[in-house]
Design an enzyme around this catalytic site. Sequence first.
Site, PDB file in Angstrom:
ATOM      1  N   LYS A 111      47.486  33.922  31.938  1.00  0.00           N
ATOM      2  CA  LYS A 111      47.940  34.818  33.004  1.00  0.00           C
ATOM      3  C   LYS A 111      47.114  34.496  34.241  1.00  0.00           C
ATOM      4  O   LYS A 111      46.003  34.967  34.410  1.00  0.00           O
ATOM      5  CB  LYS A 111      47.733  36.283  32.592  1.00  0.00           C
ATOM      6  CG  LYS A 111      48.708  37.289  33.263  1.00  0.00           C
ATOM      7  CD  LYS A 111      48.654  37.346  34.767  1.00  0.00           C
ATOM      8  CE  LYS A 111      47.395  38.016  35.283  1.00  0.00           C
ATOM      9  NZ  LYS A 111      47.432  38.146  36.803  1.00  0.00           N
ATOM     10  N   GLU A 167      48.189  36.465  40.445  1.00  0.00           N
ATOM     11  CA  GLU A 167      49.496  36.547  41.086  1.00  0.00           C
ATOM     12  C   GLU A 167      49.443  36.121  42.550  1.00  0.00           C
ATOM     13  O   GLU A 167      50.488  35.936  43.180  1.00  0.00           O
ATOM     14  CB  GLU A 167      50.040  37.978  40.983  1.00  0.00           C
ATOM     15  CG  GLU A 167      49.320  39.023  41.799  1.00  0.00           C
ATOM     16  CD  GLU A 167      48.090  39.596  41.109  1.00  0.00           C
ATOM     17  OE1 GLU A 167      47.634  40.683  41.510  1.00  0.00           O
ATOM     18  OE2 GLU A 167      47.558  38.949  40.173  1.00  0.00           O
ATOM     19  N   CYS A 222      32.223  32.816  42.925  1.00  0.00           N
ATOM     20  CA  CYS A 222      31.274  33.649  42.193  1.00  0.00           C
ATOM     21  C   CYS A 222      29.884  33.029  42.178  1.00  0.00           C
ATOM     22  O   CYS A 222      28.908  33.700  41.844  1.00  0.00           O
ATOM     23  CB  CYS A 222      31.764  33.886  40.761  1.00  0.00           C
ATOM     24  SG  CYS A 222      31.751  32.410  39.719  1.00  0.00           S
TER      25      CYS A 222
END
Length: 512
Positions: free
Chosen positions: A188, A191, A296
Amino acid sequence: MSQTLTETTPAEAAEVPFVEHWIGGASASGTGERTGPIFDPARGVVQKRVRFATADDVDAAVRAATAALASWSETSISKRQQVLFAFRELLNARKGELAEILTSEHGKVLSDAAGEIARGLEVVEYACGIAQLLKGEYSEQASSGIDVYTVRQPIGVVGIISPFNFPAMVPLWFFPIAIAAGNTVVLKPSEKDPSASIWLAELFAEAGLPAGVFNVVHGDKEAVDAVLEHPGIASVSFVGSTPIAQYIYETAARNGKRVQALGGAKNHMLVLPDADLDLVADSAVNAGFGSAGERCMAISVVLASDAVADDLVAKVKERMAGLKTGDGRRSCDMGPLITQQHRDKVVTYIDQATADGAEVVVDGRDGEFDGEASGFWLGPTLIDKVPLDSTVYTDEIFGPVLSIVRVEGYEEGLGIINRSRYGNGTAIFTNDGGAARRFQREVQVGMVGVNVPIPVPVAYHSFGGWKASMFGDAKAYGPAAVAFFTREKAITSRWLDPATHGGINLGFPQHD
């Protein structure tokens, strides 16, 4: 967990292409009616839309992965390696295509996109050596006539949830090793920039990966929760902000899954008085503003010793003056932020800095940008004398904002780092070997650089932080990933002469 969607009219929606799911080796529209925009950040326009998966769509992907698992897990290591080698060759040959996709949807400059792909390729190459990595151990004659050995077997269908800032590299941290070890995957992606994952899925199919081994579903929290709760998924891997990482970890673990959830960061660079300030200034600019600070592992705080702080700020400011912010497809150093919403959120921290008593030395809000005015622009920003109670210091800003915190020296700097709730990456800049060795032992951070500003380990080590920067026990890629994506089985074996089987003995087995 997802951005606030910008609505478009039906006519506008009809004019842009849709990014579909990839299930069972083919493009799939799914059952969901909700969609989201994919922006071109340098132009500020919707260039595509992405379909959001329902729980039924995730279930379809898991069923495809489960069906493929039966044969893929039994495929020989040699055959699996051949597919990985073919994928590696295709990815290396066509990495320019992927870089253009990354720049178009994320906004990072092409050179930065190419670097992201290169680091992902390292993990693919590591996975190509899976035969060596899956070898077990063997102890002959552990007891009289008894041998003990271990084997590693795949854990099953694995779920991967990846962030927007590295739409190619982070998935590549996980799925090559998972697939090489005999697992199947449901990915996933974010988006906000999902096209890279579909491109990788198509490339893997071209390399000979059987249908169903690698699946991609898009969406927001609904899709994420479906992955976390699906009983057919054995593990979940995630990289993102700390609140979401904690949610991922707790939800997936509650549903009986193995979890690696890498969270956010506030990475510090400690600068001692004997450091090479030209090296420090170059490193701070590179590590603070690469990918518009949306990393990050970005250095967001420089802990500068009072003795050199003024000189260092001047050198950093001088280098920032030469940076060009603009469309990543042009000759620029830094691109836009990924959405207008995120750009505006980062700006609030700059607004807050002055109120908190900090000094905005270079203000990225006032820059000139080599791109269309509608782009999501914010230039590199330098803030000096940042108080430790300011949100500019405490929060993970995830944008091109570099903070200077002045310290007396090593002890104060180390204490600040160790008190931070985050523990992802850190660096020390010094020419004192003793101070560097002491720092690497005493600092409570998972990845440490000595005169290296972004200490991301190479692929044959493992990536991961401490404290609120990581939830779960397993780091990403490297040996930790091989252990994470496999289950070790210990086998105790004895082959006896029927005439000397030993007879009945109800005592606890002992070695002899």
